[in-house]
Design a protein around this motif. Structure first.
Motif, short mmCIF file in Angstrom:
data_model
loop_
_atom_site.label_atom_id
_atom_site.label_comp_id
_atom_site.label_asym_id
_atom_site.label_seq_id
_atom_site.Cartn_x
_atom_site.Cartn_y
_atom_site.Cartn_z
N ASP A 43 17.66 0.22 -55.56
CA ASP A 43 18.25 -0.98 -56.16
C ASP A 43 19.20 -1.64 -55.17
N ILE A 44 18.96 -2.92 -54.85
CA ILE A 44 19.79 -3.65 -53.89
C ILE A 44 20.05 -5.06 -54.42
N ASP A 45 21.32 -5.43 -54.53
CA ASP A 45 21.71 -6.79 -54.89
C ASP A 45 22.13 -7.51 -53.61
N ILE A 46 21.51 -8.65 -53.32
CA ILE A 46 21.76 -9.37 -52.06
C ILE A 46 22.25 -10.78 -52.39
N LEU A 47 23.47 -11.08 -51.95
CA LEU A 47 24.07 -12.39 -52.20
C LEU A 47 24.18 -13.14 -50.87
N PHE A 48 23.52 -14.28 -50.77
CA PHE A 48 23.62 -15.16 -49.61
C PHE A 48 24.66 -16.24 -49.90
N VAL A 49 25.58 -16.45 -48.95
CA VAL A 49 26.54 -17.53 -49.03
C VAL A 49 26.12 -18.56 -47.98
N VAL A 50 25.54 -19.67 -48.42
CA VAL A 50 24.94 -20.65 -47.52
C VAL A 50 25.80 -21.90 -47.48
N ASP A 51 26.33 -22.21 -46.30
CA ASP A 51 27.16 -23.39 -46.11
C ASP A 51 26.38 -24.65 -46.49
N SER A 52 26.98 -25.46 -47.35
CA SER A 52 26.31 -26.68 -47.83
C SER A 52 26.94 -27.95 -47.26
N SER A 53 27.69 -27.83 -46.15
CA SER A 53 28.33 -29.00 -45.56
C SER A 53 27.31 -29.79 -44.72
N HIS A 85 17.72 -7.90 -56.40
CA HIS A 85 18.25 -9.12 -56.98
C HIS A 85 18.67 -9.99 -55.80
N LEU A 86 18.21 -11.23 -55.75
CA LEU A 86 18.53 -12.17 -54.68
C LEU A 86 19.21 -13.39 -55.27
N GLY A 181 24.38 -10.45 -65.06
CA GLY A 181 23.14 -9.73 -64.80
C GLY A 181 22.80 -9.58 -63.34
N PHE A 182 23.44 -10.39 -62.47
CA PHE A 182 23.10 -10.29 -61.05
C PHE A 182 23.59 -8.98 -60.44
N LEU A 183 24.82 -8.63 -60.68
CA LEU A 183 25.44 -7.45 -60.05
C LEU A 183 25.18 -6.22 -60.92
#
Length: 455
Positions: A43-53, A85-86, A181-183
């Motif tokens: 089980d792996i939860d992966i959170l991407f923080v993508v710059d939106s500037s 989870h992505l 539910g994500f984490l």
């Protein structure tokens, strides 16, 4: 433990003492030190923080284009793609600070995205793809994982130019009802930062003070993130003075920006062991660091790296705060965003996540330490350990010898697996041959192997 590529003295390699390490050219004396669970974590939860500037269009396209490689590396884990989870968030928190908001300013409205998952229009907020136990997959989406991730990662380029990457992570994962539910409590957690500017997580909304009609307003506000959030040793003093700086670090005593420790401590609090967390960044190089005069005549931080992109010259600024954040964790990796093709950085991040989950593939190429002898002579120290908790040394249970024909088990060997191991030219992985002995579920394999180096 993160991958470490260490210049070696002979004492650093303790395995196979009958071989003479001096036979290996000195420039090759590098060791890969790592570990992986004996039984893969699923089980792996992966959170991407993508710059939106506004400057991130090309980087977002490269992320989406290269995501299939990210997935292929995760698929190399024994048992195939884990139960993932992505999710994707942006660093846009508008003018929000810990002491309130500064109102609506052009490009920075209220509290911005508030750490809410970006989601797919008319679809899920995050992607869930799990083994159904019957040879298939249970998903909350249609199509392929890569196709749907491309939609998640399409965050646009209209976000606030004051990027609060780290505060957004905290808001996303700290009991945010929008992200329910994500984490998962027992899953590995990976946080991936993708940005061309440093973190500017705010303690005070006063950063936005000033005449918004002034042509230099944007430059002044952006530079406050640097001036208030960074301190440098040489030369010391105010960053208002132009010129290069050395030995720069986050200003943990800043009253305008929040301390890095706020986010490292929070993230570590989510898991019983910090080695259950993988942090990664495709970000601006933290150095060189210098101050120059901006287009409007005010001091600004100079870009730390440049490259030629499909849309012309591209650049990124020194990510001093985010680099320091990454360094607070035992499993972390940082690669530059100054590259027209982010595929290598994305694959490196997937490799670190995969290793934490149980992928035995090498990140660097093991070398023959005695080419004059027939066969391939690898030099590795391989042990089985049990984790005893954070900040407590692992309990070493036993050492393994290299496997020999007709020899005793358990033992270690290095094999090629072209289908699963894609980061080295020979596709090598470390294998523990246990014979008839069952694999324990509560141990890790720790190893040191002489390699050709590189990341």
């Amino acid at each position: 433990m993160r991958t470490q590529l260490l210049l070696m003295a002979p004492l650093l390699v303790t395995g196979c003492p009958d071989r003479e390490i001096a036979r290996v050219p000195v420039e090759q004396n590098i060791v890969e030190t790592n570990s992986f669970p004996s039984v893969p974590r699923r089980d792996i939860d992966i959170l991407f923080v993508v710059d939106s500037s506004g400057s991130m269009e090309q980087e977002q396209e490269s992320l989406k284009a290269n995501f299939p490689r990210f997935i292929s590396v995760l698929e190399s884990i024994d048992g195939g793609l884990p139960n993932v989870h992505l999710g994707v968030i942006t660093p846009d928190l508008g003018t929000r600070a810990l002491d309130g908001t500064a109102g609506n300013i052009s490009g920075c409205a209220g509290s911005g995205r508030k750490g809410d998952l970006h989601g797919i229009a008319g679809g899920p907020l995050f992607l869930s793809d799990s083994d159904d136990g019957a040879g298939g997959r249970t998903r909350n989406f249609t199509g392929t994982l890569a196709e749907r991730f491309a939609e998640l990662a399409d965050v646009g380029t209209m976000g606030c130019g004051i990027e609060q990457h780290l505060e957004s992570v905290k808001m996303a994962l700290e009991n945010n009802p929008a992200n329910t539910g994500f984490l998962r409590p027992n899953a590995l957690l990976a946080v991936v930062l993708i940005a061309d500017e440093d973190d500017c997580s705010l303690a005070q909304k006063a950063l936005f003070d000033g005449n918004t009609g002034d042509q230099a307003y944007g430059e002044r506000v952006n530079f406050r993130c640097t001036r208030e959030g960074i301190v440098c040793e040489r030369p010391s003093g105010s960053l208002d003075t132009l010129g290069p700086r050395e030995d720069c670090r986050p200003n943990e005593a800043s009253t305008m920006l929040t301390p890095i420790s706020r986010y490292a401590d929070f993230l570590k609090s989510l898991k019983p062991d910090p080695r259950d967390i993988i942090v990664a960044g495709i970000i601006g190089d933290p150095e060189p660091f210098a101050i120059k005069t901006g287009e409007k005549g005010t001091p600004v931080v100079k870009e730390s790296c440049t490259y030629n992109g499909t849309a012309g010259p591209q650049f990124a600024f020194p990510a001093v705060r985010m680099s320091s954040f990454l360094e607070q964790f035992p499993i972390q990796t940082r690669t530059t965003i100054c590259d027209s093709d982010l595929s290598d950085g994305i694959a490196q991040i997937a490799a670190e996540i995969g290793r934490a989950a149980g992928n035995p593939c090498f990140i660097s190429e093991p070398i023959d330490v005695d080419p004059a002898t027939d066969g391939t002579q690898y030099d590795c120290t391989v042990t089985e350990v049990r984790r005893r908790g954070p900040d407590v040394p692992d309990e070493e249970l036993r050492s393994f010898s290299e496997c020999e024909a007709g020899g005793a088990t358990p033992c270690w060997k290095i094999e090629s697996d072209a289908a699963k191991c894609t980061l080295t030219s020979n596709h090598l992985k470390l294998v523990i041959d246990r014979g008839s002995e069952p694999t324990p579920t509560d141990t890790h394999i720790s190893f040191n192997c002489v390699t050709a180096g590189g990341e």
